[in-house]
Design an enzyme around this catalytic site. Sequence first.
Site, PDB file in Angstrom:
ATOM      1  CD  GLU A 171      57.202  67.440  51.173  1.00 47.82           C
ATOM      2  OE1 GLU A 171      56.158  67.107  51.323  1.00 47.82           O
ATOM      3  OE2 GLU A 171      58.182  66.754  51.189  1.00 47.82           O
ATOM      4  CG  HIS A 192      56.333  67.559  55.873  1.00 44.03           C
ATOM      5  ND1 HIS A 192      56.889  67.803  54.733  1.00 44.03           N
ATOM      6  CD2 HIS A 192      56.699  66.268  56.341  1.00 44.03           C
ATOM      7  CE1 HIS A 192      57.691  66.996  54.352  1.00 44.03           C
ATOM      8  NE2 HIS A 192      57.606  65.788  54.980  1.00 44.03           N
ATOM      9  CD  GLU A 199      60.161  64.398  57.886  1.00 41.55           C
ATOM     10  OE1 GLU A 199      60.224  62.994  57.376  1.00 41.55           O
ATOM     11  OE2 GLU A 199      59.548  65.179  57.188  1.00 41.55           O
ATOM     12  CG  ASN A 245      53.849  62.587  55.117  1.00 40.30           C
ATOM     13  OD1 ASN A 245      52.958  62.624  54.450  1.00 40.30           O
ATOM     14  ND2 ASN A 245      54.818  63.550  54.830  1.00 40.30           N
ATOM     15  CB  SER A 252      66.351  59.966  51.469  1.00 35.04           C
ATOM     16  OG  SER A 252      66.252  60.855  50.554  1.00 35.04           O
ATOM     17  CE  LYS A 290      56.787  63.325  52.028  1.00 34.29           C
ATOM     18  NZ  LYS A 290      58.342  63.851  51.535  1.00 34.29           N
ATOM     19  N   GLY A 345      63.349  63.311  50.024  1.00 34.15           N
ATOM     20  CA  GLY A 345      63.099  63.054  48.723  1.00 34.15           C
ATOM     21  C   GLY A 345      64.279  63.027  47.693  1.00 34.15           C
TER      22      GLY A 345
HETATM   23  P1  13P Z   1      61.183  60.580  51.808  1.00 33.33           P
HETATM   24  O1  13P Z   1      61.242  59.609  52.540  1.00 33.33           O
HETATM   25  O2  13P Z   1      60.554  60.556  50.438  1.00 33.33           O
HETATM   26  O3  13P Z   1      62.520  61.514  51.566  1.00 33.33           O
HETATM   27  O4  13P Z   1      60.196  61.688  52.355  1.00 33.33           O
HETATM   28  C1  13P Z   1      60.401  62.123  53.919  1.00 33.33           C
HETATM   29  C2  13P Z   1      59.303  62.948  54.308  1.00 33.33           C
HETATM   30  O5  13P Z   1      59.233  64.057  54.059  1.00 33.33           O
HETATM   31  C3  13P Z   1      58.417  62.169  55.251  1.00 33.33           C
HETATM   32  O6  13P Z   1      57.576  63.135  55.908  1.00 33.33           O
END
Ligand code: 13P
Length: 251
Positions: free
Chosen positions: A98, A96, A168, A10, A214, A12, A174
Amino acid sequence: MLRAPVIAGNWKLNHGPSATTEFFESLIPRLPEEIRGTVAVFPPSVSLSAAKRALAGAGIRLGVQNLYWEPSGAFTGEISPALAMDAGATLALVGHSERRHLFGETDREAARKAWAAIEAGLTVVFCVGETLEERDAGRAFEVVERQFEALVGEDGPPSPEALAVAYEPVWAIGTGRTASPADATDMHRHIHSLLSRHYGAGNAGLVPILYGGSVKPENAAELLAAPGVDGLLIGGASLDPVSFAAICGMA
Ligand code: 13P
């Protein structure tokens, strides 16, 4: 349908069309042909067409990171499932954390998006996960159940072939803090039991359950080896073709 073990990236808000072309030029030769069908990338929607061109039938799946449930009309800034498919997506990431936490997307909105995507013919990777506060309050299972049950709603679940679930935990995204393989297994078993409730034990296995948060080349193998983990959804480490290819090679 997504073939397990799924390794999904992903991106982003990263990699426009030019960077996308360069990424796939570097990634494709690093991936043995036999694993390409299990690899998926979710670029920003403006980069989907460039990704499709760069992939040129290499077998890697493409998905959109977000979409809107209406098929067309006066919805400035939104993308419908059909537009995403026209640009090259066969998958859609929905719900997601976010979207939920930064943009205020509700359980009901995530569910509407997922259903619109599935009805248009996309396979949905439906994201669920608790915040640290919810985990510390002992509510992680309950929160994930609520998010998943919103998708099922009153009319029953979508076809298992059109669905994957990504767990997640918000506190692991992150942050550099990963769920332990044992934490991932506990939640994946819980999600599997929710799937079994609606699909029956046999068909529940058709829905891959991915872990995200992560994931790095250093921890990917142990997470993939955790019972119940059918794949990974990777943010930061999916932006670099070398680290992403390294993780793909562990599946
Ligand atoms: P990270 O791997 O950067 O922690 O992000 C995970 C994520 O949100 C994947 O959709």
